[in-house]
Design a protein around this motif. Structure first.
Motif, PDB file in Angstrom:
ATOM      1  N   THR A   1      14.974 -12.286  37.937  1.00  0.00           N
ATOM      2  CA  THR A   1      14.176 -13.500  38.085  1.00  0.00           C
ATOM      3  C   THR A   1      14.319 -14.002  39.511  1.00  0.00           C
ATOM      4  O   THR A   1      15.440 -14.085  40.032  1.00  0.00           O
ATOM      5  CB  THR A   1      14.631 -14.598  37.105  1.00  0.00           C
ATOM      6  OG1 THR A   1      14.388 -14.130  35.778  1.00  0.00           O
ATOM      7  CG2 THR A   1      13.887 -15.902  37.324  1.00  0.00           C
TER       8      THR A   1
ATOM      9  N   VAL B   1       9.588 -20.392  39.078  1.00  0.00           N
ATOM     10  CA  VAL B   1       9.635 -18.935  38.949  1.00  0.00           C
ATOM     11  C   VAL B   1       8.504 -18.316  39.760  1.00  0.00           C
ATOM     12  O   VAL B   1       7.337 -18.653  39.581  1.00  0.00           O
ATOM     13  CB  VAL B   1       9.513 -18.509  37.466  1.00  0.00           C
ATOM     14  CG1 VAL B   1       9.425 -16.990  37.353  1.00  0.00           C
ATOM     15  CG2 VAL B   1      10.671 -19.043  36.643  1.00  0.00           C
TER      16      VAL B   1
ATOM     17  N   THR C   1       9.369 -12.671  37.340  1.00  0.00           N
ATOM     18  CA  THR C   1      10.434 -12.196  36.444  1.00  0.00           C
ATOM     19  C   THR C   1       9.984 -10.857  35.902  1.00  0.00           C
ATOM     20  O   THR C   1       8.819 -10.691  35.539  1.00  0.00           O
ATOM     21  CB  THR C   1      10.682 -13.158  35.270  1.00  0.00           C
ATOM     22  OG1 THR C   1      11.166 -14.398  35.762  1.00  0.00           O
ATOM     23  CG2 THR C   1      11.707 -12.604  34.298  1.00  0.00           C
TER      24      THR C   1
ATOM     25  N   ALA D   1      16.876 -12.433  30.057  1.00  0.00           N
ATOM     26  CA  ALA D   1      15.976 -13.230  30.900  1.00  0.00           C
ATOM     27  C   ALA D   1      16.553 -14.625  31.133  1.00  0.00           C
ATOM     28  O   ALA D   1      16.523 -15.141  32.251  1.00  0.00           O
ATOM     29  CB  ALA D   1      14.588 -13.323  30.273  1.00  0.00           C
TER      30      ALA D   1
ATOM     31  N   HIS E   1      17.810 -16.056  34.794  1.00  0.00           N
ATOM     32  CA  HIS E   1      17.302 -17.350  35.272  1.00  0.00           C
ATOM     33  C   HIS E   1      18.462 -18.310  35.534  1.00  0.00           C
ATOM     34  O   HIS E   1      18.479 -19.002  36.557  1.00  0.00           O
ATOM     35  CB  HIS E   1      16.325 -17.942  34.257  1.00  0.00           C
ATOM     36  CG  HIS E   1      15.652 -19.174  34.758  1.00  0.00           C
ATOM     37  ND1 HIS E   1      16.241 -20.421  34.678  1.00  0.00           N
ATOM     38  CD2 HIS E   1      14.456 -19.355  35.362  1.00  0.00           C
ATOM     39  CE1 HIS E   1      15.419 -21.319  35.208  1.00  0.00           C
ATOM     40  NE2 HIS E   1      14.333 -20.691  35.632  1.00  0.00           N
TER      41      HIS E   1
END
Length: 142
Positions: free
Chosen positions: A31, A39, A42, A53, A57
């Motif tokens: 990410t 963002v 990703t 994920a 992050h």
């Protein structure tokens, strides 16, 4: 370059993924956040586990929020656990203070952060650093 562009974020992503393939690592999630914490991109390789994920992050978010790579946050968590716990409470649990969250710098200008999750924290960090450096930028892992 004052802002992290999508083209640069993709270069970082591609190089970080290539490093993982070169090292034959477990499947990764990468990410990339801009300096605002939004963002930019990703990506999850096939076969990643369910929470990767969120972890990627959280590594990038923690680095960006605290202004230091997540290796430094990890060290700080060992030395001042109550402080990191309090900050993570303020952050609503979004920080993951282990290596793998790396700040992206252009000179002294903060452009964003990369978070990688899937293999060991050290390998995750190595992929983030490789991606940032491949884009001609400076990595601060902490």
């Amino acid at each position: 370059m004052a802002d992290l562009t999508l083209d640069v974020a993709r270069k970082i992503l591609d190089a970080a993924l290539a490093k993982g393939l070169e090292k034959k690592l477990k499947p990764l999630v990468i990410t990339i956040l801009d300096a605002r914490g939004a963002v930019k991109v990703t990506a999850a390789q096939d076969g990643t586990s369910l929470m990767r994920a969120e972890i990627a992050h959280g590594k990038a978010y923690g680095a960006l929020a605290m202004g230091m790579g997540s290796r430094a946050l990890f060290q700080r968590a060992q030395e001042q656990a109550y402080f990191i716990d309090a900050v993570n409470t303020l952050a609503q649990g979004r920080m993951v203070p282990v290596p793998g969250g790396v700040l992206i710098l252009n000179g002294s200008t903060l452009l964003g952060a990369v978070g990688v999750s899937g293999d060991t924290s050290d390998n995750d960090e190595a992929c983030a650093v490789a991606g940032i450096e491949a884009a001609g930028l400076k990595a601060n892992a902490g």
